[in-house]
Scaffold this active site. Structure first.
Site, PDB file in Angstrom:
ATOM      1  CB  SER A 194      -0.942  -0.055   1.199  1.00 18.87           C
ATOM      2  OG  SER A 194      -2.142   0.579   0.905  1.00 18.87           O
ATOM      3  CG  HIS A 209      -5.434  -2.651  -0.104  1.00 17.11           C
ATOM      4  ND1 HIS A 209      -4.692  -2.301  -1.200  1.00 17.11           N
ATOM      5  CD2 HIS A 209      -4.902  -1.955   0.934  1.00 17.11           C
ATOM      6  CE1 HIS A 209      -3.757  -1.434  -0.852  1.00 17.11           C
ATOM      7  NE2 HIS A 209      -3.858  -1.216   0.442  1.00 17.11           N
ATOM      8  CG  ASP A 234      -6.559  -2.890  -3.883  1.00 11.27           C
ATOM      9  OD1 ASP A 234      -7.360  -2.158  -3.275  1.00 11.27           O
ATOM     10  OD2 ASP A 234      -5.344  -2.943  -3.621  1.00 11.27           O
TER      11      ASP A 234
END
Length: 670
Positions: A212, A349, A318
């Site tokens: 991320s 995610h 995601d």
């Protein structure tokens, strides 16, 4: 309203020779398993000299902290900022005068939100020495002759400076650490003052990894072309921050980078970073216009500077860091000739440690051995892509997208029922139209469930049942010509596989995984840092349809110059929506659907008005990355009566991952 802050924040050897000598790896130094002593579930090492082995003591490893001078003064206090760098490295090579490579994770989340499925934060002893390093990298790789380096980005945890969300401060604070590891920057033993500290134990070879925000920083640092960064492993990483907050002018969240900066900054940074916060607010207007702030945070144009190899991992579903980021970064790296590898899962995610743990550790081990230790284990000659086809079922491709993939134009046509049309290669008759009214309460799940029914909130177009499998691999576009009834309008385009399947439940709290109570161990442990982590299993859902790609735009950005304009009601405008990258097989017997609608609830902020839009079908088309060309479909049946709603996963929802508001960390840019 959606919030970018809540979506992003908590949504986490072998002996090396002396300098100048050839590498000697420790494959023959021990015949122990490649998992740590007593590690449950760790993979076994092959009986060969092809990998680093756990021959060093983790318990006796050196644990230390330094503060690297970034040479920038982001908080304007008259002193250059120093970022905190926590290190754990094997003691034995240092005692023998040997240097080791580095695995580095630079993050803003080490104190505010935590890393990984269990939201681990750094811990320290009474003297301020590091004790717990989040994740398994230190436990697994330090015994194998690697140092693990965790960097607090500027303005977070124990670092000086201010968070600027992917800008100069973020990227240069991490780059400075790579420079220090290569002898080109200065570090000190304390945050202020202290003695200079050299990284005499480092051989300079650095690999950056992280999920991320952390993976985003790895992308940004690689785009500087910094020498010594040998590889990056971005997991669900951003490639352009504009595309995190907007889609061609349409707001994806109700706040901008200032909200994220405020959430992750340390308490003392809040007191000194008001000016930086102000610049973030003023530099990122909610209009969605592209301005200089976004150019600084767009790494894609600098892909030709990347010297590092790239192992990209992303969830195809995601909905936080959408696969548009992956697609445009991957294509730019390909154009630049960068060595690369990709894993594309069915999850949202989620870190691969939590959806394919054993294979992930084995593959990552071999990747770092090759690019950081120089071991010729052949991983760079293996298939480039691993793609998850169904929960825990994977396929491979020699290159990605695969050979034979080409952009193919499909076109919508009207059907016997209003709003229920046909998708094929033939162009609609001149003057043919479809209309819908934006309903901000409806999502892509609502549209897909009623794709065969005439409803006022969308226009749907489907092929007939396919006579053979159809694979879409890569990034596509949908060009829409529409006439709005009001001065503002948003558009969504959705690709859907219409047919029964078992998929990962990507809109649930775990985004495709369920966390179990039992643990498996991946490396060595100490009293303060366990190598044992909760196991997971796939969260499965049986569905009648699967949305597998989507794109959005504000019709006011029709000029494609990064600036929105008011629309003239009754006037036709043409705009191209970028579809998120995908790799999906629509099986024979299923139908491929294209839905065009307004606000995608849960994913897109609505416009200021509620427009009715009329689609000019002859001037509307989709260019899709089809493997083997146009679909082979049976004739589309005439549908004159309403059909029962189809079953899919629940509608996308906004995540609230801040520790104060949710215990879930699966759905964040963490």
């Amino acid at each position: 309203m959606l919030s970018a802050v809540t979506a992003l924040v908590a949504a986490a050897i072998s002996l090396l020779p002396p300098l100048g000598a050839p590498a000697a790896h420790a494959a023959s130094a021990a015949s122990a398993a490649s998992g740590a002593s007593g590690a449950s579930g760790a993979p076994s090492a092959p009986d060969s000299r092809s990998e680093s082995r756990p021959v060093y003591s983790y318990e006796n490893a050196i644990r230390e902290s330094v503060w690297v001078d970034t040479t920038i003064d982001g908080d304007a206090d008259g002193e250059t900022d120093r970022v905190a760098v926590d290190i754990v490295r094997p003691r034995e090579p240092a005692a023998q005068g040997r240097r080791v490579p580095v695995i580095m994770d630079a993050s803003p989340y080490y104190s505010c939100c935590g890393r990984g499925n269990e939201s681990q934060t750094k811990t320290y002893d009474a003297a301020g020495n590091p004790v717990l390093f989040p994740l398994f990298y230190d436990n697994y790789f330090v015994p194998r002759g690697y140092a693990t380096v965790l960097v607090d980005l500027a303005g977070t945890n124990r670092s000086d400076g201010c968070v600027d969300v992917g800008g100069r401060s973020d990227i240069l604070s991490a780059k400075a650490v790579v420079d220090w590891l290569n002898g080109r920057a200065t570090a000190y033993s304390t945050r202020s003052g202290g003695q200079p500290v050299k990284a005499s134990w480092s051989n300079g070879a650095t690999g950056m990894i992280g999920k991320s925000y952390d993976g985003t920083v790895a992308n940004g640092v690689a785009a500087t072309g910094v020498n010594g960064l040998k590889t990056i492993v971005p997991i669900g990483g951003i490639s352009s921050w504009y595309d995190y907050y907007f889609a061609k002018g349409a707001a994806l969240y109700d706040s901008g980078p200032d909200g994220l900066s405020d959430a992750v900054e340390s308490d003392d940074a809040h007191a000194r970073c008001a000016a930086v916060q102000k610049r973030l607010v003023e530099g990122a207007p909610r209009s969605g216009d592209w301005i200089g702030l976004w150019s600084e945070r767009d790494y894609v144009p600098a892909a030709d500077k990347v010297r590092a190899s790239v192992f990209a991992v992303h969830g195809a579903q995601d909905l936080n860091v959408r696969t548009k980021h992956l697609g445009q970064w991957w294509n730019a790296l390909a154009d630049a000739g960068v060595e690369r590898k990709i894993w594309l899962s069915q999850t949202g995610h989620v870190d691969p440690f939590d959806f394919r743990r054993g294979e992930w550790v084995r593959t990552l081990h071999r990747w770092f051995d090759h690019y950081l230790l120089g071991i010729d284990n052949g991983i760079e000659r293996e298939p480039m892509a691993d793609v998850e086809r169904a929960p825990d079922q994977w396929s491979t491709d020699r290159v990605w997208p695969p050979s034979g993939t080409r952009q193919t134009t499909l076109r919508p046509r009207g059907g016997a029922t209003a709003g229920v049309g046909v998708l094929g290669t033939e162009q609609a008759e001149p003057g043919a139209t479809e209309t819908f009214t934006d309903d901000p309460a409806l999502s892509e799940a609502d549209w897909s469930a009623a794709i065969d029914t005439s409803t006022p909130g969308k226009a749907g177009f489907t092929t007939g049942p396919l006579t053979k499998d159809l694979r879409l691999s890569g990034s596509g576009t949908v060009t829409v010509t529409a006439t709005p009834s009001t001065a503002s309008a948003h558009l969504s385009a959705v690709l859907v596989d219409l047919g029964p399947a078992t998929i990962r439940n990507y809109t649930a709290s775990g985004e495709g995984i369920t966390t179990l109570d039992r643990r498996s161990c991946w490396g060595s442990s100490t009293a303060g840092d366990s190598a044992c982590f909760k196991e997971t299993t796939a969260d499965r859902a049986d569905v009648d349809y699967t949305v597998f790609s989507r794109g959005w735009a504000d019709l006011g950005n029709f000029a494609d110059d990064g600036k929105g304009r008011p629309l003239t009601p009754g006037k036709a405008y043409t705009i191209t929506l970028d579809l998120a990258a995908t790799d999906h097989v629509v099986p024979a017997g299923h139908r491929l659907g294209l839905i065009i609608a307004g606000t995608d609830a849960g994913l897109l902020e609505p416009p200021s008005t509620t427009p009715r839009l009329t689609l000019d079908l002859p001037r509307t088309s989709a260019r899709l990355p089809l493997v083997g060309g146009a679909p082979k479909a049976a004739a589309a049946p005439s549908r004159t009566a309403a059909t029962p709603p189809l079953k899919g996963v629940r509608a996308p929802r906004h995540r609230t991952p801040l520790p104060s508001t949710s215990t879930s960390t699966h759905s964040t840019l963490d």
